[in-house]
Design an enzyme around this catalytic site. Structure first.
Site, PDB file in Angstrom:
ATOM      1  N   HIS A 169      10.618 -12.626  -9.937  1.00 47.58           N
ATOM      2  CA  HIS A 169      10.921 -11.733  -9.385  1.00 47.58           C
ATOM      3  C   HIS A 169      12.117 -11.684  -8.383  1.00 47.58           C
ATOM      4  CE1 HIS A 169       6.139 -10.992  -9.525  1.00 47.58           C
ATOM      5  NE2 HIS A 169       5.871 -11.994 -10.553  1.00 47.58           N
ATOM      6  N   LYS A 188      -1.753  -5.163  -1.375  1.00 40.81           N
ATOM      7  CA  LYS A 188      -1.313  -3.903  -1.942  1.00 40.81           C
ATOM      8  C   LYS A 188      -2.666  -2.413  -1.584  1.00 40.81           C
ATOM      9  CE  LYS A 188       1.876  -1.110  -3.812  1.00 40.81           C
ATOM     10  NZ  LYS A 188       1.161  -0.395  -4.890  1.00 40.81           N
TER      11      LYS A 188
END
Length: 879
Positions: free
Chosen positions: A138, A545
Site C-alpha cells: 500500500h 470509509k
C-alpha cells in the site's frame, strides 16, 4: 521527559545537532538561522504566545521560493530522525531493563502460572500458535528505499553508542559515522521522481525480509524457547513455525493495472532467487562450522562413510544452492538457461531433510549445543520462509471475475452470466466445477481484460502447491463470487486445492457475510474440497470509509462473532484474515490491544493480518524491533485463547447497536448528505495534489472521474491526516456516545469502558486520534484554501470535534487527553513543534500552486511533496 526516557531525549538532541551541522555546511548559516528561528517561534506558538504565532505565520507566508525546499526538508528530516530514535528506544538496553512490559510473553507465562492454568493447556496452545503477517505494498511508505538503509545504519550506531565501555576514540568514530549518515540522507532526494513499479515494491519487501526478518524469526523462536523452558520445562518443536510471512506485493492486482500475470511470475522468481541466495549464505557458514567427526550409524548409512560426515552433506547442499541461485539469476536476466533443473533445489524438503538429519544426529551424539546453534536457525528459516521466501497472495475484485465469465457464457451461447439470478449462477458454477470437460473453447480469443484474468490463473497453476497461499476476492458479496474463482482456477489447470478467500469490506457485506458463508457450506461440492478449513478476510478500511469508525468496528466484530459460531456449528476450522491499516480510520490500533478486543475464540486458529506501508518499517524494520512485535502478537494471541475476553452482555450489545446506527447516520449525513462536502474536502486537504505524489504503483482512485466513494481508503485517510482534522477516524463515533449518554446510558457505557476490551480499545483509539488533531491548523487550511461559502462546514466539524473530545474526557475522568500514557502525550507535543511549520508551509505552498495551476513552480511542487512526507513522519502514520 521522565528520567527513564533520558536516553531517548539525548539521542534526539544529538541527531538534531548533527542535522543542524549538516544543514549549515550544505546551505550556509543563514538558512540554519532561519530554520532555528521558525523552530523557536513554533515552540512559543504551541505554548500559547499569540505574537509568536503571528510572526510564525508571517515568516512562512513570505518565505522565498529558493528557501522553501531547505526549510521543508529540515523539519521533515528532523521528524524522521525522531522516529528513528523512538524506534531505537523500544529495543534500547537501558529501556528494556527499566520497563518490563506486562504485555510480553514472559509476563504472560508468569501470569498463567500464577492463575494455575494447566501447563499442558499452555503447551498445546503454544504448539498451535501461528502469526502470519502479510506484507502489502500500500502506498503509505513514503520513505524511499535508498534512505531506509541509512536509517537502519543510524540505528546500529545508536546501539553501539549505548555501550558503557567505549573508548573516547570509539565514541568519536561512531558519532562521526552518524554525521556521515545524516549528511548522506540530507544530500539524497527524499522524494521519488517516478512511481515505483510493482517489481520495485517487491524489491522493497524482499529487502525487509533480508535485512530484518531473516534474523528476527530464529531470534524470536529462541526467545520463545527460553520462556517455555523457564516456565514449563519444555522446548518448542523445531518442526513448528510460529511465524510465517505472505505478501501481496506482486500479487495484489485489485485496482492496479500494473500488476499483471507477468509481474507475478517475475516476483515469484525474484523471491526464489533471493531465498536461495540467503540460504546459501547460511550453508556456507555451516560448512565452515560443522567439522565434527562423530555421527550416528543411521546418518552414516544414509550419507556415506566420511571423516567429516556433516560437512559432506552441507557442501552438497551448497553446490545445489549455487546452481539454484545461478538458475533463477539467468531467468531474471533473460539469459538462456545453462543449468539442468535436476541440479537445483525446488522443494523445501530437499533442504530440510538433510539438515534435519544432521540436527538429529548431533543431538543423539551428545552435541545438542552445536545442533541448537546456526543449524537450528537455518531449520527455523526453512519452516518459516522456505525456498519461496514468502508465500504470495493473489487478490482481484469480484466484478473482474464476473465480467470474464460473462464473456465466456456469451461466446458459448448461454447468455450473459452477469445478468443471471444468484441461484442460476450457483447452479451453473457447481455443474461446471463437477464436470470433467473443459468450459473454455479451444480457438476462442478473449478480451485483454479476460485474457489477463486467465493468464494469472495459469501462473498459479504453474506453481508448486503452497507457493501461492490463497486467492482473495475483494468486494465479495455472494457465494457465486467464491465459486466463480474456483471455476476459473480449474479451467487454468490448477490441480491442487487453493483456498479462495472472500473479502467482506462494506457495512452491508459484513452484515451479510454469515449468510454468504452458510450458502457456501451448504454446497456439497464446496464442502468436499475445502477439507473443513475456511479463511475469511475482514476489510477494515473500506468499511470505515463507508460507514465511519464506530459502525464499521461493530460490524466487523459481529461478522467475526457470527462466522466463528457458524464454523463451530458446521465443523469447519475458521481462519480470520484481518485487513488492517496503520491508522485508526483503517482499523489500526496497538497490536496487543487490538487482538484482545477481538470476539472470543476468533484467534484459536492463529492470526493472519496485513502489515502495511510505513507500519512494516516501524514494527518489522529492525531485527530486534521485529522480535518485540512477534512477542507482542504471540502474547496477545495466547492470552486471547487461554484467558479469553468476556462475552459482551446483552445490555452492551444493545448500546453498541444504537451507537452503530446513530454514528453511521451522523457520518453519512456529512460525507454523503452534504452537497458541499466533496468540494470542501478537495480544497481543505491536499487530496488532489496527493495523486501526483509518486508513492505506490497503484492509482489513488478506482474511478478517476468519481467522487469520495471512488477514492481508495488510503488517500482518503492520508488527506485528512495532512490538515490535522483526521476526520475519518472520529466522525460520528463520539457524537453517538454523547447522544446515548444524554439518553441516560452513562453508567452502562462506563461499565463497557471498564470491562469490555472491544469498547475500551475503541475509546483509547479515539483518544489517540484526538491528541493528534489540531483545530487551529485545520481552520488555517480553511481560511487560506477554501471558498468562504464553504467555511461553515469546517467550522461545524471543528465544533463537533471539540464536543467529542469533551465526551471522551468525561469517560476517562481526566482533564487532558492521553493522561494515562504520558510518554505518548510527550512525544506528540515534541513532534508538534516540528510538524506545525510543515502544516503552515503546506498551506502556503498549496495556495501558490492553486493560484497558478497552469504553470506550477517546480520548487514549490517539490517542497509540497516534502511537507506531505514530513507531516506523515510527524503523525507516525499515513494511510
Amino acid at each position: 521527559m521522565p528520567q527513564k526516557y533520558s536516553t531517548l531525549k539525548n539521542n534526539i538532541n544529538m541527531l538534531g545537532h548533527f542535522l543542524g551541522e549538516t544543514i549549515s555546511d550544505a546551505q550556509g548559516s543563514d538558512i540554519l538561522d532561519l530554520i532555528e528561528n521558525i523552530r523557536v517561534l513554533s515552540r512559543d506558538s504551541r505554548s500559547g504566545d499569540e505574537k509568536a504565532r503571528e510572526k510564525l505565520l508571517d515568516t512562512l507566508s513570505t518565505i522565498s521560493n529558493e528557501n522553501i525546499i531547505p526549510v521543508a526538508r529540515a523539519f521533515s528530516q528532523f521528524l524522521n530522525l525522531t522516529n528513528i530514535a523512538e524506534q531505537y528506544q523500544t529495543i534500547s538496553r537501558k529501556h528494556i531493563d527499566q520497563v518490563a512490559s506486562d504485555r510480553s510473553l514472559e509476563a504472560l507465562f508468569e501470569r498463567l502460572k500464577a492463575q494455575n492454568v494447566p501447563a499442558e493447556k499452555v503447551i498445546s496452545t503454544v504448539e498451535k500458535l501461528l502469526i502470519e503477517l502479510v506484507l502489502t505494498a500500500h502506498p503509505t511508505e513514503v520513505t524511499r528505499r535508498s534512505l531506509l538503509h541509512k536509517y537502519v545504519e543510524i540505528n546500529r550506531c545508536l546501539s553501539r553508542l549505548e555501550h558503557d565501555d567505549l573508548t573516547q576514540s570509539e565514541s568519536t568514530k561512531l558519532k562521526r559515522r552518524l554525521m556521515q549518515l545524516i549528511a548522506l540522507a540530507w544530500h539524497t532526494n527524499e522524494i521519488r521522481t517516478q512511481r515505483p513499479t510493482p517489481v520495485d515494491e517487491a524489491k522493497w519487501g524482499i529487502a525487509v525480509i533480508e535485512n530484518s526478518l531473516w534474523k528476527a524469526v530464529p531470534d524470536f523462536c529462541r526467545q520463545l524457547n527460553l520462556h517455555l523452558e523457564k516456565n514449563f520445562g519444555v522446548q518448542h518443536s523445531v518442526n513448528l513455525a510460529p511465524v510465517k510471512f505472505s505478501s501481496w506485493i506482486g500479487g495484489d492486482r485489485d485496482g492496479n493495472p500494473f500488476v499483471t500475470a507477468e509481474t507475478t511470475r517475475q516476483v515469484l522468481i525474484m523471491n526464489r532467487w533471493k531465498a536461495a541466495e540467503l540460504f546459501l549464505a547460511d550453508i556456507q557458514v555451516l560448512s565452515e562450522e560443522l567439522s565434527v567427526v562423530h555421527c550416528t550409524e543411521e546418518f552414516r548409512a544414509k550419507y556415506g562413510d566420511h571423516l567429516e560426515p556433516y560437512r559432506v552433506v552441507v557442501k552438497n547442499l551448497r553446490a545445489k544452492l549455487v546452481k539454484t541461485v545461478a538458475y533463477y539469476g539467468e531467468i531474471l536476466e533473460n539469459k538462456p538457461s545453462t543449468i539442468n533443473t535436476n541440479d537445483i533445489l525446488t522443494d523445501d524438503q530437499q533442504l530440510w531433510e538433510p539438515l534435519y538429519d544432521c540436527y538429529q544426529s548431533l543431538h543423539q551424539c551428545g552435541m545438542r549445543i552445536i545442533a541448537n546453534g546456526i543449524l537450528l536457525d537455518c531449520l527455523r528459516r526453512i519452516r518459516c520462509f522456505g525456498l519461496s521466501l514468502s508465500h504470495l497472495d493473489i487478490r482481484q475484485e469480484s466484478l473482474r471475475h464476473t465480467k470474464a465469465l460473462s464473456e465466456i457464457t456469451r461466446y458459448i451461447g448461454l447468455g450473459d452470466y452477469s445478468q443471471w439470478m444468484e441461484d442460476d449462477k450457483q447452479a451453473f458454477l457447481i455443474r461446471e466445477l463437477s464436470s470433467r470437460r473443459p468450459l473454455l473453447p479451444r480457438n476462442w480469443t478473449p478480451s485483454p481484460e479476460t485474457q489477463e484474468i486467465l493468464e494469472t490463473c495459469r501462473v498459479i497453476a504453474q506453481q508448486p502447491e503452497g507457493v501461492i497461499s490463497c486467492y482473495i476476492i475483494s468486494m465479495a458479496r455472494t457465494a457465486s463470487d467464491v465459486l466463480a474463482v474456483h471455476l476459473l482456477l480449474k479451467e487454468a489447470g490448477v490441480t491442487y486445492y487453493l483456498p479462495v478467500v472472500p473479502l467482506f469490506e462494506t457495512l452491508d457485506d459484513l452484515n451479510a457475510s454469515k449468510e454468504v458463508m452458510t450458502q457456501l457450506f451448504n454446497v456439497g461440492w464446496y464442502r468436499g474440497v475445502i477439507n473443513n478449513k475456511q479463511m475469511v478476510m475482514i476489510g477494515y478500511s473500506d468499511s470505515a470509509k463507508d460507514a465511519g469508525m464506530m459502525a464499521a468496528s461493530w460490524a466487523q466484530y459481529r461478522a467475526q462473532e457470527q462466522l466463528v459460531n457458524l464454523c463451530e456449528k458446521m465443523g469447519v476450522e475458521l481462519t480470520l484474515f484481518h485487513g488492517r491499516g496503520g491508522t485508526i480510520g483503517r482499523g489500526g490500533a496497538p497490536a496487543h490491544a487490538a487482538l484482545l478486543s477481538q470476539p472470543p475464540r476468533s484467534l484459536k486458529n492463529g492470526l493472519r493480518v496485513t502489515e502495511q506501508g510505513e507500519m512494516i518499517r516501524f514494527k518489522l524494520g529492525l531485527p530486534a524491533v521485529a522480535v518485540n512485535s512477534f512477542d507482542l502478537y504471540a502474547s496477545a494471541i495466547l492470552e486471547a485463547n487461554l484467558l479469553p475476553p468476556p462475552e459482551p452482555k446483552e445490555s452492551w450489545r444493545a448500546i453498541m447497536n444504537e451507537l452503530s446506527d446513530s454514528s453511521c447516520n451522523i457520518y453519512r449525513s456529512v460525507v454523503r448528505g452534504d452537497k458541499d462536502f466533496v468540494p470542501y474536502f478537495r480544497s481543505a486537504t491536499p487530496e488532489q495534489e496527493l495523486s501526483k505524489l509518486p508513492l505506490g504503483s497503484r492509482p489513488s482512485k478506482r474511478n478517476p472521474n468519481g467522487g469520495v466513494e471512488s477514492l481508495r481508503a488510503i488517500p482518503w485517510i492520508f488527506a485528512w491526516m495532512q490538515n490535522r482534522l483526521m476526520l475519518p477516524a472520529w466522525l460520528g463515533a463520539s457524537a453517538s456516545i454523547r447522544q446515548s449518554i444524554e439518553k441516560g446510558n452513562k453508567e452502562t457505557i462506563e461499565e463497557m469502558c471498564k470491562n469490555w476490551p472491544f469498547f475500551s480499545t475503541r475509546i483509547g483509539m479515539l483518544e489517540m486520534v484526538f491528541s493528534k488533531t489540531d483545530t487551529w491548523l485545520s481552520e488555517h487550511y480553511d481560511l487560506n484554501l477554501v471558498k468562504k461559502e464553504l467555511w461553515y462546514l469546517g467550522q461545524s466539524l471543528r465544533e463537533q470535534l471539540q464536543a467529542d473530545i469533551k465526551t471522551i474526557l468525561s469517560l476517562s475522568h481526566e482533564d487532558e487527553l492521553m493522561s494515562d500514557l504520558p510518554w505518548i502525550a510527550e512525544s506528540i507535543a515534541l513532534r508538534n513543534i516540528y510538524t506545525d511549520p510543515l502544516n503552515l508551509l503546506q498551506v502556503e505552498l498549496l495556495r501558490r500552486l492553486r493560484e497558478n495551476p497552469e504553470n506550477p513552480n517546480p520548487d514549490v511542487e517539490q517542497a509540497l511533496m516534502i511537507t506531505i512526507t514530513g507531516i506523515a513522519a510527524g503523525m507516525r502514520n499515513t494511510g
